[in-house]
Write a protein that holds these residues in place. Structure first.
Motif, PDB file in Angstrom:
ATOM      1  N   MET A  62      52.062  41.083  30.532  1.00  0.00           N
ATOM      2  CA  MET A  62      52.049  40.326  31.780  1.00  0.00           C
ATOM      3  C   MET A  62      51.969  41.308  32.931  1.00  0.00           C
ATOM      4  O   MET A  62      52.466  42.417  32.796  1.00  0.00           O
ATOM      5  N   PRO A  63      51.430  40.907  34.042  1.00  0.00           N
ATOM      6  CA  PRO A  63      50.942  39.586  34.402  1.00  0.00           C
ATOM      7  C   PRO A  63      49.511  39.323  33.939  1.00  0.00           C
ATOM      8  O   PRO A  63      48.765  40.258  33.634  1.00  0.00           O
ATOM      9  N   VAL A  64      49.172  38.022  33.942  1.00  0.00           N
ATOM     10  CA  VAL A  64      47.793  37.581  33.761  1.00  0.00           C
ATOM     11  C   VAL A  64      47.494  36.675  34.949  1.00  0.00           C
ATOM     12  O   VAL A  64      48.345  35.872  35.342  1.00  0.00           O
ATOM     13  N   LEU A  65      46.298  36.831  35.511  1.00  0.00           N
ATOM     14  CA  LEU A  65      45.916  35.962  36.627  1.00  0.00           C
ATOM     15  C   LEU A  65      45.013  34.839  36.122  1.00  0.00           C
ATOM     16  O   LEU A  65      44.075  35.094  35.363  1.00  0.00           O
ATOM     17  N   LEU A  66      45.314  33.619  36.544  1.00  0.00           N
ATOM     18  CA  LEU A  66      44.412  32.491  36.295  1.00  0.00           C
ATOM     19  C   LEU A  66      43.839  32.089  37.643  1.00  0.00           C
ATOM     20  O   LEU A  66      44.561  31.658  38.537  1.00  0.00           O
ATOM     21  N   ASP A  67      42.541  32.293  37.803  1.00  0.00           N
ATOM     22  CA  ASP A  67      41.874  31.919  39.049  1.00  0.00           C
ATOM     23  C   ASP A  67      40.948  30.759  38.724  1.00  0.00           C
ATOM     24  O   ASP A  67      39.863  30.966  38.169  1.00  0.00           O
ATOM     25  N   ASP A  68      41.411  29.568  39.030  1.00  0.00           N
ATOM     26  CA  ASP A  68      40.650  28.370  38.691  1.00  0.00           C
ATOM     27  C   ASP A  68      40.317  28.348  37.196  1.00  0.00           C
ATOM     28  O   ASP A  68      39.190  28.027  36.820  1.00  0.00           O
ATOM     29  N   GLY A  69      41.247  28.740  36.380  1.00  0.00           N
ATOM     30  CA  GLY A  69      41.043  28.705  34.929  1.00  0.00           C
ATOM     31  C   GLY A  69      40.442  29.992  34.381  1.00  0.00           C
ATOM     32  O   GLY A  69      40.494  30.236  33.175  1.00  0.00           O
ATOM     33  N   ARG A  70      39.851  30.836  35.243  1.00  0.00           N
ATOM     34  CA  ARG A  70      39.341  32.121  34.751  1.00  0.00           C
ATOM     35  C   ARG A  70      40.517  33.064  34.556  1.00  0.00           C
ATOM     36  O   ARG A  70      41.476  33.049  35.328  1.00  0.00           O
ATOM     37  N   VAL A  71      40.405  33.899  33.507  1.00  0.00           N
ATOM     38  CA  VAL A  71      41.561  34.697  33.084  1.00  0.00           C
ATOM     39  C   VAL A  71      41.297  36.177  33.325  1.00  0.00           C
ATOM     40  O   VAL A  71      40.262  36.702  32.919  1.00  0.00           O
ATOM     41  N   LEU A  72      42.243  36.847  33.985  1.00  0.00           N
ATOM     42  CA  LEU A  72      42.101  38.288  34.226  1.00  0.00           C
ATOM     43  C   LEU A  72      43.442  38.979  33.990  1.00  0.00           C
ATOM     44  O   LEU A  72      44.472  38.500  34.458  1.00  0.00           O
ATOM     45  N   TYR A  73      43.414  40.093  33.250  1.00  0.00           N
ATOM     46  CA  TYR A  73      44.649  40.845  33.046  1.00  0.00           C
ATOM     47  C   TYR A  73      44.467  42.297  33.470  1.00  0.00           C
ATOM     48  O   TYR A  73      43.365  42.718  33.814  1.00  0.00           O
ATOM     49  N   GLU A  74      45.530  43.049  33.435  1.00  0.00           N
ATOM     50  CA  GLU A  74      45.697  44.418  33.936  1.00  0.00           C
ATOM     51  C   GLU A  74      45.918  44.367  35.459  1.00  0.00           C
ATOM     52  O   GLU A  74      45.030  43.990  36.237  1.00  0.00           O
ATOM     53  N   THR A  75      47.104  44.790  35.825  1.00  0.00           N
ATOM     54  CA  THR A  75      47.571  44.677  37.203  1.00  0.00           C
ATOM     55  C   THR A  75      46.599  45.274  38.230  1.00  0.00           C
ATOM     56  O   THR A  75      46.295  44.647  39.250  1.00  0.00           O
ATOM     57  N   GLN A  76      46.116  46.474  37.954  1.00  0.00           N
ATOM     58  CA  GLN A  76      45.202  47.097  38.928  1.00  0.00           C
ATOM     59  C   GLN A  76      43.927  46.274  39.092  1.00  0.00           C
ATOM     60  O   GLN A  76      43.435  46.095  40.206  1.00  0.00           O
ATOM     61  N   SER A  77      43.385  45.797  37.966  1.00  0.00           N
ATOM     62  CA  SER A  77      42.136  45.010  38.030  1.00  0.00           C
ATOM     63  C   SER A  77      42.363  43.715  38.784  1.00  0.00           C
ATOM     64  O   SER A  77      41.510  43.289  39.576  1.00  0.00           O
ATOM     65  N   ILE A  78      43.522  43.101  38.551  1.00  0.00           N
ATOM     66  CA  ILE A  78      43.835  41.845  39.247  1.00  0.00           C
ATOM     67  C   ILE A  78      43.910  42.088  40.759  1.00  0.00           C
ATOM     68  O   ILE A  78      43.319  41.357  41.553  1.00  0.00           O
ATOM     69  N   CYS A  79      44.623  43.139  41.146  1.00  0.00           N
ATOM     70  CA  CYS A  79      44.794  43.403  42.584  1.00  0.00           C
ATOM     71  C   CYS A  79      43.458  43.723  43.252  1.00  0.00           C
ATOM     72  O   CYS A  79      43.173  43.238  44.357  1.00  0.00           O
ATOM     73  N   ARG A  80      42.635  44.516  42.587  1.00  0.00           N
ATOM     74  CA  ARG A  80      41.327  44.838  43.188  1.00  0.00           C
ATOM     75  C   ARG A  80      40.470  43.582  43.302  1.00  0.00           C
ATOM     76  O   ARG A  80      39.782  43.373  44.298  1.00  0.00           O
ATOM     77  N   TYR A  81      40.510  42.763  42.253  1.00  0.00           N
ATOM     78  CA  TYR A  81      39.742  41.511  42.287  1.00  0.00           C
ATOM     79  C   TYR A  81      40.195  40.653  43.472  1.00  0.00           C
ATOM     80  O   TYR A  81      39.364  40.139  44.231  1.00  0.00           O
ATOM     81  N   LEU A  82      41.489  40.490  43.628  1.00  0.00           N
ATOM     82  CA  LEU A  82      41.997  39.653  44.725  1.00  0.00           C
ATOM     83  C   LEU A  82      41.602  40.227  46.074  1.00  0.00           C
ATOM     84  O   LEU A  82      41.150  39.504  46.971  1.00  0.00           O
ATOM     85  N   ASP A  83      41.750  41.540  46.216  1.00  0.00           N
ATOM     86  CA  ASP A  83      41.424  42.183  47.489  1.00  0.00           C
ATOM     87  C   ASP A  83      39.923  42.108  47.768  1.00  0.00           C
ATOM     88  O   ASP A  83      39.501  41.830  48.893  1.00  0.00           O
TER      89      ASP A  83
END
Ligand SMILES: N[C@@H](CCC(=O)N[C@@H](CS)C(=O)NCC(=O)O)C(=O)O
Length: 221
Positions: A62-83
């Protein structure tokens, strides 16, 4: 709510006390995103470290991000995606060299700060593995030199700076904040991070950000 996020639902699968989960939560707060957080999604509980997480993350972290049902893991990747998606990459700076420094610190914090401060030192207090669930003081004692070394590395990097990289708040600061605030709120903290020190003052500045108030709360398990 952030304009681009109007029709998206963001959920952070994680437990709020987990340091990496707090990183993603802090990132959402800084960007001003509307999000939910918790280990239960549609009635399914994703307990930390359990096989249940495998369909979301084959590495079961954990964590895993669900963005409208799409799934993304790894904290750094999630943060870059959001930013990148919702914040015009403002937490990464436009300058390629500065951005590389942000990436470097994010990677170093993920690999070394998390291991030394959270895994090897703090988790022994949170989940003691000694006889009758006692804290193994030999393990704690053995872990302290690495913690002190890391404190020194971070203090040198900070120097007179307000933030970890360059002159603006970035993903590197977000990445460091949960582990650092745990260290400062944890046992032996006055010996490990001295009162009035560069690192303690930096942590106080980060904690004073309005976006920190929902993230850095007492642990609920
Ligand atoms: N490389 C992962 C590490 C995440 C991680 O270690 N998460 C911890 C919680 S802070 C976890 O899921 N631990 C459960 C386990 O290792 O079994 C990331 O950066 O997201």
């Amino acid at each position: 709510m952030n304009q681009l996020q109007m029709n998206h639902s963001l959920h952070i699968v994680g437990v709020q006390f987990s340091a990496f989960t707090r990183v993603v939560q802090f990132c959402c707060e800084e960007i001003g995103l509307n999000y939910t957080l918790g280990p239960v999604v549609n009635g399914q509980e994703y307990r930390m470290g359990s096989q249940a997480i495998k369909p979301l993350n084959p590495f079961m972290k954990m964590p895993v991000l669900l963005d409208d049902g799409r799934v993304l893991y790894e904290t750094q990747s999630i943060c870059r995606y959001l930013d990148n998606t919702y914040n015009q990459a403002r937490l990464q700076t436009p300058d390629p060299w500065q951005k590389a420094q942000v990436d470097q610190w994010c990677a170093a914090i993920t690999a070394y700060v998390d291991k030394v401060i959270v895994r090897d030192y703090l988790l022994e207090f949170l989940f003691p593995k000694g006889e009758n669930n006692s804290v193994r003081m030999d393990v704690v004692t053995a872990s302290i030199p690495a913690v002190l070394n890391l404190v020194d590395v971070l203090e040198r990097q900070l120097g007179e700076r307000e933030f970890l990289v360059g002159d603006q708040f970035t993903l590197a600061d977000i990445m460091l904040a949960p582990a650092l605030t745990y260290l400062i709120g944890g046992p032996n903290n006055a010996d490990l991070v001295k009162n009035g020190s560069v690192l303690r003052n930096y942590a106080a500045r980060i904690l004073a950000r309005p976006t920190a108030k929902n993230v850095f709360i007492p642990i609920v398990r």
